[in-house]
Write a protein that holds these residues in place. Sequence first.
Motif, mmCIF file in Angstrom:
data_model
loop_
_atom_site.group_PDB
_atom_site.id
_atom_site.type_symbol
_atom_site.label_atom_id
_atom_site.label_comp_id
_atom_site.label_asym_id
_atom_site.label_seq_id
_atom_site.Cartn_x
_atom_site.Cartn_y
_atom_site.Cartn_z
ATOM 1 N N MET A 79 0.842 -1.182 0.000
ATOM 2 C CA MET A 79 0.000 0.000 0.000
ATOM 3 C C MET A 79 0.887 1.245 0.000
ATOM 4 O O MET A 79 1.882 1.306 0.697
ATOM 5 C CB MET A 79 -0.895 -0.047 1.225
ATOM 6 N N ASP A 80 0.525 2.248 -0.793
ATOM 7 C CA ASP A 80 1.386 3.426 -0.938
ATOM 8 C C ASP A 80 0.908 4.653 -0.165
ATOM 9 O O ASP A 80 1.512 5.706 -0.242
ATOM 10 C CB ASP A 80 1.587 3.757 -2.411
ATOM 11 N N GLY A 81 -0.183 4.563 0.559
ATOM 12 C CA GLY A 81 -0.638 5.686 1.372
ATOM 13 C C GLY A 81 -1.470 6.719 0.633
ATOM 14 O O GLY A 81 -1.861 7.719 1.218
ATOM 15 N N ARG A 82 -1.734 6.498 -0.660
ATOM 16 C CA ARG A 82 -2.563 7.442 -1.403
ATOM 17 C C ARG A 82 -4.025 7.250 -1.062
ATOM 18 O O ARG A 82 -4.472 6.166 -0.737
ATOM 19 C CB ARG A 82 -2.368 7.237 -2.909
ATOM 20 N N LEU A 83 -4.775 8.344 -1.157
ATOM 21 C CA LEU A 83 -6.215 8.266 -0.934
ATOM 22 C C LEU A 83 -6.876 7.495 -2.072
ATOM 23 O O LEU A 83 -6.409 7.542 -3.219
ATOM 24 C CB LEU A 83 -6.812 9.671 -0.877
ATOM 25 N N PRO A 84 -7.980 6.804 -1.798
ATOM 26 C CA PRO A 84 -8.711 6.111 -2.857
ATOM 27 C C PRO A 84 -9.186 7.107 -3.923
ATOM 28 O O PRO A 84 -9.565 8.240 -3.604
ATOM 29 C CB PRO A 84 -9.896 5.484 -2.129
ATOM 30 N N THR A 85 -9.186 6.675 -5.154
ATOM 31 C CA THR A 85 -9.565 7.558 -6.263
ATOM 32 C C THR A 85 -10.980 8.095 -6.091
ATOM 33 O O THR A 85 -11.240 9.269 -6.370
ATOM 34 C CB THR A 85 -9.429 6.826 -7.605
ATOM 35 N N GLY A 86 -11.899 7.262 -5.628
ATOM 36 C CA GLY A 86 -13.272 7.718 -5.424
ATOM 37 C C GLY A 86 -13.344 8.896 -4.463
ATOM 38 O O GLY A 86 -14.144 9.824 -4.647
ATOM 39 N N MET A 87 -12.494 8.885 -3.451
ATOM 40 C CA MET A 87 -12.462 9.983 -2.482
ATOM 41 C C MET A 87 -11.893 11.257 -3.133
ATOM 42 O O MET A 87 -12.384 12.358 -2.885
ATOM 43 C CB MET A 87 -11.618 9.591 -1.269
ATOM 44 N N LEU A 88 -10.869 11.102 -3.958
ATOM 45 C CA LEU A 88 -10.307 12.260 -4.667
ATOM 46 C C LEU A 88 -11.347 12.888 -5.586
ATOM 47 O O LEU A 88 -11.468 14.117 -5.667
ATOM 48 C CB LEU A 88 -9.086 11.853 -5.488
ATOM 49 N N VAL A 89 -12.095 12.051 -6.283
ATOM 50 C CA VAL A 89 -13.134 12.543 -7.191
ATOM 51 C C VAL A 89 -14.192 13.316 -6.408
ATOM 52 O O VAL A 89 -14.590 14.416 -6.804
ATOM 53 C CB VAL A 89 -13.763 11.384 -7.991
ATOM 54 N N THR A 90 -14.626 12.768 -5.278
ATOM 55 C CA THR A 90 -15.618 13.452 -4.453
ATOM 56 C C THR A 90 -15.103 14.820 -4.002
ATOM 57 O O THR A 90 -15.826 15.816 -4.044
ATOM 58 C CB THR A 90 -15.984 12.589 -3.230
ATOM 59 N N ALA A 91 -13.842 14.871 -3.570
ATOM 60 C CA ALA A 91 -13.247 16.142 -3.128
ATOM 61 C C ALA A 91 -13.181 17.146 -4.275
ATOM 62 O O ALA A 91 -13.503 18.331 -4.089
ATOM 63 C CB ALA A 91 -11.854 15.899 -2.558
ATOM 64 N N LEU A 92 -12.775 16.698 -5.460
ATOM 65 C CA LEU A 92 -12.702 17.595 -6.623
ATOM 66 C C LEU A 92 -14.076 18.164 -6.961
ATOM 67 O O LEU A 92 -14.215 19.373 -7.195
ATOM 68 C CB LEU A 92 -12.163 16.842 -7.838
ATOM 69 N N LEU A 93 -15.071 17.305 -7.013
ATOM 70 C CA LEU A 93 -16.419 17.756 -7.361
ATOM 71 C C LEU A 93 -16.955 18.742 -6.326
ATOM 72 O O LEU A 93 -17.538 19.768 -6.679
ATOM 73 C CB LEU A 93 -17.365 16.557 -7.485
ATOM 74 N N ARG A 94 -16.736 18.440 -5.073
ATOM 75 C CA ARG A 94 -17.226 19.326 -4.016
ATOM 76 C C ARG A 94 -16.555 20.690 -4.094
ATOM 77 O O ARG A 94 -17.208 21.731 -4.001
ATOM 78 C CB ARG A 94 -16.977 18.703 -2.646
ATOM 79 N N ARG A 95 -15.224 20.701 -4.257
ATOM 80 C CA ARG A 95 -14.503 21.984 -4.340
ATOM 81 C C ARG A 95 -14.973 22.800 -5.541
ATOM 82 O O ARG A 95 -15.159 24.009 -5.447
ATOM 83 C CB ARG A 95 -12.997 21.740 -4.438
ATOM 84 N N MET A 96 -15.140 22.132 -6.674
ATOM 85 C CA MET A 96 -15.564 22.846 -7.887
ATOM 86 C C MET A 96 -16.967 23.407 -7.708
ATOM 87 O O MET A 96 -17.221 24.579 -8.005
ATOM 88 C CB MET A 96 -15.517 21.875 -9.070
ATOM 89 N N ASN A 97 -17.883 22.591 -7.210
ATOM 90 C CA ASN A 97 -19.263 23.041 -7.020
ATOM 91 C C ASN A 97 -19.358 24.131 -5.957
ATOM 92 O O ASN A 97 -20.115 25.086 -6.113
ATOM 93 C CB ASN A 97 -20.171 21.862 -6.683
ATOM 94 N N ASP A 98 -18.585 24.009 -4.879
ATOM 95 C CA ASP A 98 -18.606 25.029 -3.823
ATOM 96 C C ASP A 98 -18.060 26.367 -4.299
ATOM 97 O O ASP A 98 -18.391 27.408 -3.749
ATOM 98 C CB ASP A 98 -17.810 24.566 -2.598
ATOM 99 N N SER A 99 -17.209 26.353 -5.331
ATOM 100 C CA SER A 99 -16.628 27.595 -5.843
ATOM 101 C C SER A 99 -17.517 28.263 -6.891
ATOM 102 O O SER A 99 -17.157 29.303 -7.439
ATOM 103 C CB SER A 99 -15.248 27.325 -6.443
ATOM 104 N N GLY A 100 -18.651 27.642 -7.199
ATOM 105 C CA GLY A 100 -19.549 28.216 -8.198
ATOM 106 C C GLY A 100 -19.365 27.633 -9.576
ATOM 107 O O GLY A 100 -20.072 27.996 -10.508
ATOM 108 N N GLY A 101 -18.421 26.712 -9.723
ATOM 109 C CA GLY A 101 -18.222 26.024 -10.993
ATOM 110 C C GLY A 101 -19.100 24.785 -11.044
ATOM 111 O O GLY A 101 -19.982 24.590 -10.214
ATOM 112 N N MET A 102 -18.815 23.950 -12.019
ATOM 113 C CA MET A 102 -19.581 22.722 -12.156
ATOM 114 C C MET A 102 -18.632 21.560 -12.381
ATOM 115 O O MET A 102 -17.645 21.687 -13.104
ATOM 116 C CB MET A 102 -20.540 22.829 -13.340
ATOM 117 N N GLY A 103 -18.910 20.458 -11.746
ATOM 118 C CA GLY A 103 -18.110 19.265 -11.942
ATOM 119 C C GLY A 103 -19.010 18.063 -12.090
ATOM 120 O O GLY A 103 -20.064 17.989 -11.463
ATOM 121 N N MET A 104 -18.607 17.126 -12.959
ATOM 122 C CA MET A 104 -19.393 15.908 -13.114
ATOM 123 C C MET A 104 -18.504 14.746 -13.528
ATOM 124 O O MET A 104 -17.442 14.937 -14.132
ATOM 125 C CB MET A 104 -20.517 16.103 -14.106
ATOM 126 N N VAL A 105 -18.942 13.567 -13.169
ATOM 127 C CA VAL A 105 -18.238 12.337 -13.523
ATOM 128 C C VAL A 105 -18.747 11.895 -14.885
ATOM 129 O O VAL A 105 -19.942 11.668 -15.063
ATOM 130 C CB VAL A 105 -18.485 11.235 -12.469
#
Length: 108
Positions: A1-27
């Motif tokens: 194990m390399d200590g990286r966060l799961p990809t699904g968690m990274l995607v959730t964080a990206l979408l939340r940050r983008m949406n919270d900033s007034g932008g739009m994010g989608m999978v």
Amino acid sequence: MDGRLPTGMLVTALLRRMNDSGGMGMVLAKGDAQAGGLLVIAIDPDRTERVLERGIGPDGRIALIDSTPREDVAGYWRRRRSRDPDLWVVELDGAAAERFTAETILND
């Protein structure tokens, strides 16, 4: 194990940050939640699409790589996805798309 966060968690964080900033994010395509690769299509305010992904930089460290193809971006990510079904494809539309991608992916 390399200590990286799961990809699904990274995607959730990206979408939340983008949406919270007034932008739009989608999978656009969902990959393996634990260890899938991540391709981000960042849409700049001038509507230019760029493809960003985590890779190895010239110094051997993790870096954000611009993989934007010369041809159609949609065709590019679909071909990549057909060869790698674990690949996540996320579209971020907003002024801070590249910054959020770098901060989220490179700091995990």
